[in-house]
Design an enzyme around this catalytic site. Structure first.
Site, PDB file in Angstrom:
ATOM      1  CG  ASN A   7     -36.298 -14.815   5.711  1.00  0.00           C
ATOM      2  OD1 ASN A   7     -36.856 -15.555   4.896  1.00  0.00           O
ATOM      3  ND2 ASN A   7     -36.437 -13.500   5.687  1.00  0.00           N
ATOM      4  NE  ARG A  91     -40.718 -13.569   5.914  1.00  0.00           N
ATOM      5  CZ  ARG A  91     -40.491 -13.030   4.727  1.00  0.00           C
ATOM      6  NH1 ARG A  91     -39.335 -13.175   4.133  1.00  0.00           N
ATOM      7  NH2 ARG A  91     -41.431 -12.350   4.132  1.00  0.00           N
ATOM      8  CG  HIS A 180     -44.563  -6.954   4.752  1.00  0.00           C
ATOM      9  ND1 HIS A 180     -44.910  -6.032   3.798  1.00  0.00           N
ATOM     10  CD2 HIS A 180     -43.390  -7.479   4.349  1.00  0.00           C
ATOM     11  CE1 HIS A 180     -43.997  -5.998   2.859  1.00  0.00           C
ATOM     12  NE2 HIS A 180     -43.055  -6.875   3.154  1.00  0.00           N
ATOM     13  NE  ARG A 241     -43.522  -8.450  -4.991  1.00  0.00           N
ATOM     14  CZ  ARG A 241     -43.152  -8.585  -3.717  1.00  0.00           C
ATOM     15  NH1 ARG A 241     -43.637  -7.767  -2.798  1.00  0.00           N
ATOM     16  NH2 ARG A 241     -42.331  -9.542  -3.369  1.00  0.00           N
ATOM     17  CD  GLU A 384     -40.185  -8.500   8.936  1.00  0.00           C
ATOM     18  OE1 GLU A 384     -39.213  -7.839   8.516  1.00  0.00           O
ATOM     19  OE2 GLU A 384     -41.001  -9.046   8.181  1.00  0.00           O
TER      20      GLU A 384
END
Ligand code: AMP
Length: 397
Positions: A7, A91, A180, A241, A384
Site C-alpha cells: 500500500n 492497493r 474502501h 474530513r 484488506e
C-alpha cells in the site's frame, strides 16, 4: 505461493508478506517519512520479532529495496531469496470507470492507471510509484492492481450520478465512485459467512469507520450505493474530513474567508470532521474520553458522527427495500462500543436491536452484538491486505 502486498502512499509504504498456502501472514511493516529527514522502517515478523530502523530513504524505489532487504535479512527476515516472492498485489485507490475488478498490470493497464491520476491526484501517483519500483526491483514478477473503487463499480446510474449538467459528467467523469471497496467486499462476505447464509440472499449495510469512514449498501453481494463520492470527502463525518456538506456553503466560505482552492481543499480534508468540530482531536478515543468528561464540542462531534452513520443505515435500508444485517468495521467500528450503540439506537422499528452487554465485550473476533433481532448487528475486523493477496493469487495462480 508467497505474495507481497503493498500500500504505497505519498510518503509511506505499508507491506505484508503472505504465504498463501494456509493464508499465513509471514511479516508486515511500514516505511515512513520517505524523502524526509529521519525515514523509518518498522518491521514485524509473525513470531513477534520486531525491529525499527532509521535511515535515509529518498524515494519509493529505495523504500522497496529496504523492504526486500529486511524480508531477506538473516536476523529479522522470513525468506532466503527475493525470487521466493511470486507476485505483488498493489492497493490502487482509484480505478475510475474503467476497472470493475482487480487486474494484472501490463503496459496498457499502466497507461490506464496514469489516466486515472486526474481523478485521484493525491493517491494514484504514489500507487504508481510503488508499482514502478517493484517492476524495477523484481523483474518479471507479476504485479496486480486491486482498486478501492472496484467493488462500487456496479452501482446503478441513478445512485452514482450527481445533479450537475450531464455534459460535465461526460466531459470530466464527475460522479460518485466510492472508496474502501476492498474492505466493504471483505466484511460483506464474512458477514454472510457468520450469518450462515449465501450473500446472494442478503441486504447488508457495511460501515467502515476508521480515520476515513464510509458506509455501503450491499444488496445480494453488489454495492448499490456508498457514502463516499467523487472523492473520499463525501458522506460520513470523519477524523478530519467534513463528510456531506452543502457545496454552496463552501463557496460562501471561500468568499468570506478569501481563501483559494488549495486552502479550501485543506479545510474540508484536513481541518474538519471530528477534529474541526471538537477542537480536541481526530482520534475517536480522545473524543469519547472528553465527551464523557463533559466536553460539549467533543460530545457534539460524537453525536454528529453517530447520527450520520444511523441516517445512512436508514437510507440504505430504503434503497435496498429491506435490511438483514449491519456490519461495523475499521478502527472505530471494531473498537468503539459507544459508537455502535449510538449509531443503532432508535432503529428498533427496522428490526435492529443491540445487546448492550454483548456490545461492550472487547474482542478481535467476528461476532454478533444484537439481541437476536431480525436485523443482525455484527462486528467484523477488516482485512484488506488479505483480499489483495487473494485477488493476486487468483489472477496469477
Ligand atoms: P483505522 O483508520 O481503521 O486504523 O482507524 C483509526 C481510528 O480508529 C483512530 O483514529 C481511532 O479514532 C479509532 N480507534 C482505534 N481504537 C479505538 C478504540 N478502542 N475506541 C475508539 N476508537 C478507536
Amino acid at each position: 505461493m508467497t505474495i507481497l502486498v503493498l500500500n504505497s502512499g505519498s510518503s509511506s509504504v505499508k507491506y505484508r508478506l503472505f504465504e498463501m498456502n494456509g493464508e499465513k501472514c509471514l511479516a508486515w511493516g511500514v516505511v515512513e517519512r520517505i524523502g524526509a529527514n529521519g525515514a523509518l522502517l518498522i518491521h514485524q515478523r509473525h513470531d513477534g520479532d520486531q525491529v525499527k530502523l532509521a535511515g535515509e530513504i529518498a524515494d519509493h524505489q529505495s523504500a522497496i529495496e529496504y523492504i526486500l532487504a529486511i524480508l531477506l535479512s538473516p536476523n529479522h527476515g522470513v525468506i532466503a531469496d527475493r525470487q521466493e516472492i511470486k507476485a505483488v498485489g498493489h492497493r490502487v485507490v482509484h480505478g475510475g470507470e474503467k476497472f470493475s475488478g482487480s487486474i494484472i498490470i501490463d503496459a496498457e493497464v499502466m497507461s490506464q492507471l496514469h489516466d486515472c491520476i486526474e481523478l485521484a491526484p493525491l493517491h494514484n501517483p504514489a500507487n504508481i510509484k510503488g508499482i514502478q519500483a517493484c517492476k524495477a526491483a523484481m523483474k518479471g514478477v507479476p504485479q496486480v492492481a486491486v482498486f478501492d473503487t472496484a467493488f462500487h463499480h456496479d452501482m446503478p446510474d441513478y445512485a452514482y450520478m450527481y445533479g450537475l449538467p450531464y455534459i460535465l459528467y461526460k466531459k470530466y467523469a464527475v460522479r460518485r465512485y466510492g472508496f474502501h471497496g476492498t474492505s466493504h467486499r471483505y466484511v460483506a462476505d464474512r458477514a454472510a459467512n457468520l450469518m450462515g447464509k449465501p450473500i446472494g440472499e442478503l441486504k447488508l449495510v457495511t460501515c467502515h469507520l476508521g480515520n476515513g469512514c464510509s458506509s455501503a449498501a450491499v444488496n445480494r453481494g453488489v454495492s448499490v450505493d456508498t457514502t463516499m463520492g467523487f472523492t473520499p470527502v463525501e458522506g460520513l463525518l470523519m477524523g478530519t474530513r467534513t463528510g456531506d456538506l452543502d457545496v454552496a456553503a463552501l463557496l460562501y466560505l471561500m468568499g468570506r474567508e478569501e481563501i483559494g482552492l488549495t486552502e479550501a481543499n485543506s479545510l474540508i480534508n484536513k481541518h474538519s470532521g471530528l477534529q474541526g468540530i471538537s477542537g480536541v482531536s481526530n482520534d475517536m478515543r480522545e473524543i469519547e474520553a472528553e465527551a464523557l468528561s463533559g466536553h460539549h464540542r467533543a460530545l457534539l462531534a460524537l453525536n454528529m458522527f453517530c447520527y450520520r452513520v444511523k441516517k445512512y443505515i436508514g437510507a440504505y435500508a430504503a434503497a435496498m427495500g429491506g435490511l438483514d444485517g449491519i456490519v461495523f468495521t475499521g478502527g472505530i467500528g471494531e473498537n468503539s462500543a459507544i459508537v455502535r450503540q449510538k449509531s443503532t439506537e432508535g432503529l428498533e422499528f427496522l428490526g435492529v436491536s443491540l445487546d448492550v452487554a454483548k456490545n461492550q465485550v472487547l474482542s478481535k473476533d467476528e461476532r454478533f452484538v444484537d439481541t437476536g433481532s431480525r436485523v443482525r448487528i455484527m462486528v467484523i475486523p477488516t482485512n484488506e491486505e488479505l483480499v489483495i493477496a487473494r485477488d493476486t493469487l487468483l489472477l496469477v495462480g
